[in-house]
Design an enzyme around this catalytic site. Structure first.
Site, PDB file in Angstrom:
ATOM      1  N   CYS A  80       0.837  -1.205   0.000  1.00  0.00           N
ATOM      2  CA  CYS A  80       0.000   0.000   0.000  1.00  0.00           C
ATOM      3  C   CYS A  80       0.877   1.263   0.000  1.00  0.00           C
ATOM      4  O   CYS A  80       1.583   1.529  -0.959  1.00  0.00           O
ATOM      5  CB  CYS A  80      -0.961  -0.080   1.185  1.00  0.00           C
ATOM      6  SG  CYS A  80      -2.305   1.108   1.105  1.00  0.00           S
ATOM      7  N   HIS A 167      -3.559  -5.662   0.187  1.00  0.00           N
ATOM      8  CA  HIS A 167      -2.985  -6.170   1.440  1.00  0.00           C
ATOM      9  C   HIS A 167      -2.941  -7.703   1.462  1.00  0.00           C
ATOM     10  O   HIS A 167      -3.942  -8.332   1.798  1.00  0.00           O
ATOM     11  CB  HIS A 167      -3.792  -5.648   2.628  1.00  0.00           C
ATOM     12  CG  HIS A 167      -3.646  -4.177   2.815  1.00  0.00           C
ATOM     13  ND1 HIS A 167      -2.685  -3.631   3.626  1.00  0.00           N
ATOM     14  CD2 HIS A 167      -4.291  -3.136   2.257  1.00  0.00           C
ATOM     15  CE1 HIS A 167      -2.758  -2.318   3.581  1.00  0.00           C
ATOM     16  NE2 HIS A 167      -3.728  -1.990   2.746  1.00  0.00           N
ATOM     17  N   GLU A 169      -1.573  -9.453   3.632  1.00  0.00           N
ATOM     18  CA  GLU A 169      -1.557  -9.906   5.033  1.00  0.00           C
ATOM     19  C   GLU A 169      -2.941 -10.110   5.627  1.00  0.00           C
ATOM     20  O   GLU A 169      -3.082 -10.740   6.666  1.00  0.00           O
ATOM     21  CB  GLU A 169      -0.761  -8.920   5.901  1.00  0.00           C
ATOM     22  CG  GLU A 169      -1.385  -7.540   6.101  1.00  0.00           C
ATOM     23  CD  GLU A 169      -1.150  -6.556   4.968  1.00  0.00           C
ATOM     24  OE1 GLU A 169      -0.887  -7.010   3.843  1.00  0.00           O
ATOM     25  OE2 GLU A 169      -1.258  -5.345   5.188  1.00  0.00           O
TER      26      GLU A 169
END
Ligand code: XMP
Length: 602
Positions: A80, A167, A169
């Site tokens: 990001c 993202h 994660e």
């Protein structure tokens, strides 16, 4: 361990610690550090991950970082804001997106980058951004694209530098773990050496050191976090040193305090448990407070006041005891207690006074680095039973943040001006729409939002509802949530109503919650639902009563969430039973993912 370490540089993004947690999940040690960490220290790692940030890369003041990192020859993965930083520092260009992009998006893989090894051509990724890379630096090529974000991922394979606008994660990125594994294990060449057993030993040693022979008083809600903390205390300390205090705030679910007393008692952890009723104090102090942050501060302070009073009653003097809490990492990050993060909401266990204790090291919080799913894993390792380990999360402030309050003011002009566009978008997907005169908290691009929901009405079709919900929240600047009208069939007027937190409204919300809970259990759908808040809105529906929102979600660690798609027949039954409660005028179903919503409304 240092042999196989990954360093996550924390620019304040909501998911910085989650990145470290994912690496640990792979069995590789990961550490969080500030972005201006000296190069010699950074070089102890096999690779570096740059987190997201609440700052716009274009703003004049952004977190200080060490530019030497880009010439360090270390493999780098920028997420990001981290991707945008790579682009800006190595000769690319950043611009604003034409449309915002929060939540779910479909990414197409381009080329054959090792970080995307094993991914199908198309998969779901989770986005949360206002800015994006519009021109790549020299040496980079695009390796992933979405409809709104052309350069969703880029790579300089020669230098082993990667950037991803989405993202990987968060649990909702379909192949996120594969991507992180590709980077950590293949690109960086790390070995798997980290384990939860190792964490357990460290936590026990830490508790012993911090307690230093003193008595320890734990605030026990009965949820998984405080129960696992209690089990850890019991492993680390002598029985007579541990005290557990359960404060009944009057803002619990039906029968909750009694159930907690029973469950904690059954655990036989050796703790001395005291259940105290402070409901009068909570209702009195919350009085006419509308602002959710003020409510949260008051609740946090009242918990602390209650603790101090009870400690006095127990006759402990000041230097004889220390406080313990089951705080987990999302509580800290959402309260903005890391250097660069934005405050999404103040968790009750993270108010100013507690933060001071944390700074002084005068509080025991053995789970503060962990996420909910890691806490559950630790709980199992400690031998706790499944029923306790898998309890649905229930926030400390309880119904205090589920009963929304209002001064009864109608929509501001700038908000009602967006209604026409909301109706157009909704119509395109086959729904009717109006903007509701109430606000809720959301998260977008690592920043807190406090905006209005759109109410959609029409035929229940989860697919279409989700598409409409995503388009509405991405296109309208005053909207961060979308709900669907589950009962009655139609609504003529939803009017703002002056309403505060009192026992009557808490009871109304509790009744609806109890019906929802009973039907979930009767239908056996509890395993598919991670958490199920039930919320009361200060809106009058056709002069019949207030509105209830059903908010069941699927999540893994609470940092992202997807609304749960309930079987239509079950929803019909639930909504019609709740709509029959005297004082309830309508039942809405929240169809917002996180981001752009949050799980709770305040
Ligand atoms: P949100 O609403 O931010 O919530 O998506 C994430 C998770 O945190 C819980 N939550 C809290 N838990 N004290 C807590 O112990 C709090 O003040 C608090 N606020 C939110 C929420 O229920 C969800 O599981």
């Amino acid at each position: 361990m240092a042999d196989s370490k990954i360093i996550v540089l924390d620019f304040g993004g909501q998911y910085a610690n989650l990145l470290a947690r994912r690496v640990r999940e792979l069995g590789v040690y990961a550490e969080i550090a500030l972005p201006d960490m000296p190069l010699e220290k950074l070089k102890e790692a096999k690779g570096v991950i740059l987190s997201g940030s609440p700052y716009s890369i274009a703003s004049p003041e952004t977190p200080a970082f060490n530019p030497g990192i880009f010439a360090s020859k270390l493999p780098i993965l920028g997420i990001c804001y981290g991707m945008q930083l790579i682009a800006r520092e190595t000769g690319g260009k950043i611009g604003k997106c034409d449309k915002k992009e929060f939540g779910k998006a479909e990414m197409t893989v381009l080329g054959e980058s090792p970080v995307f090894m094993g991914l199908p051509e198309k998969s779901i990724v989770w986005m949360s951004h206002h800015d994006q890379v519009v021109e790549m630096p020299k040496g980079f090529e695009a390796i992933g694209t979405t409809e709104i974000c052309k350069i969703a991922a880029m790579a300089n394979e020669k230098e082993k530098i990667y950037g991803m606008q989405f993202h990987p994660e968060v649990a909702h990125t379909e192949f996120g773990m594969e991507i992180i594994a590709n980077f950590v294990l293949d690109v960086c060449g790390c070995k798997k050496e980290w384990s939860m057993e190792g964490y357990l030993d460290k936590a026990i040693a830490d508790i012993k050191q911090k307690a230093g022979g003193k008595k320890v008083l734990l605030l026990a809600s009965g949820g998984v976090d405080s129960t696992v903390t209690l089990a850890l205390l019991a492993r680390a300390l002598e029985e007579e040193k541990i005290f557990a205090l359960h404060v009944d705030t009057g803002l619990m679910r039906e029968g909750e305090s009694g159930a907690v007393e029973k469950a904690l008692g059954e655990l036989e952890l050796g703790q001395q448990l005291k259940v105290v009723d402070y409901s009068k104090e909570f209702f009195k102090e919350l009085g006419k407070t509308i602002d959710p942050e003020k409510k949260r501060e008051i609740i946090g302070r009242l918990f602390l006041d209650a603790t101090k009073k009870e400690v006095e009653k127990l006759g402990f003097n000041e230097n004889e005891w220390v406080l313990a809490q089951g705080t987990i990492y999302p509580d800290t990050i959402e309260t903005a207690r890391t250097k660069y993060s934005d405050r999404i909401k103040t968790h009750h266990n993270r108010i100013e006074e507690i933060a001071k204790l944390v700074e002084k090291g005068a509080i025991i919080e053995p789970l503060s680095e962990l996420y909910k799913d890691e806490v559950r894993e630790l709980g199992k390792l400690l031998g706790l039973n499944d029923e306790l380990v898998w309890r649905q999360p229930f926030p400390g402030p309880g119904l205090g943040i589920r009963v929304l309050c209002s001064d009864g003011k109608a929509l501001e002009k700038k908000v009602s001006a967006e209604e026409k566009k909301a109706k157009e978008i909704a119509k395109k997907h086959g729904f009717g729409a109006c903007i509701l005169p109430v606000k809720s908290v959301g998260v977008a691009g690592d920043l807190r939002t406090y905006r209005h929901p759109v109410l959609l009405s029409g035929e229940l079709d989860w697919e279409k509802l989700e598409t409409a919900s995503i388009e509405l929240t991405n296109s309208l600047s005053e909207i961060n949530r979308v709900v669907f009208l589950a009962a009655p069939g139609s609504v003529k007027k939803a009017k703002a109503k002056k309403a505060f937190l009192d026992e009557k409204r808490a009871e109304l919300c509790r009744k609806a919650d109890s019906i929802a809970n009973r039907i979930v259990l009767a239908k056996g759908i509890q395993a598919g639902i991670w958490q199920f808040p039930v919320i009361l809105l200060p809106i009058d529906i056709d002069k019949k009563g207030e509105a209830i929102v059903l908010r069941p979600v699927q999540s893994k660690e609470a940092m992202t969430a997807e609304f749960y798609r309930m079987e239509p027949e079950i929803l019909r039954q639930m909504a019609s039973e709740i709509a029959k409660i005297k004082g309830i005028g309508a039942v809405f179903y929240d169809i917002t993912n996180k981001p752009p919503g949050t799980i709770e409304w305040e």
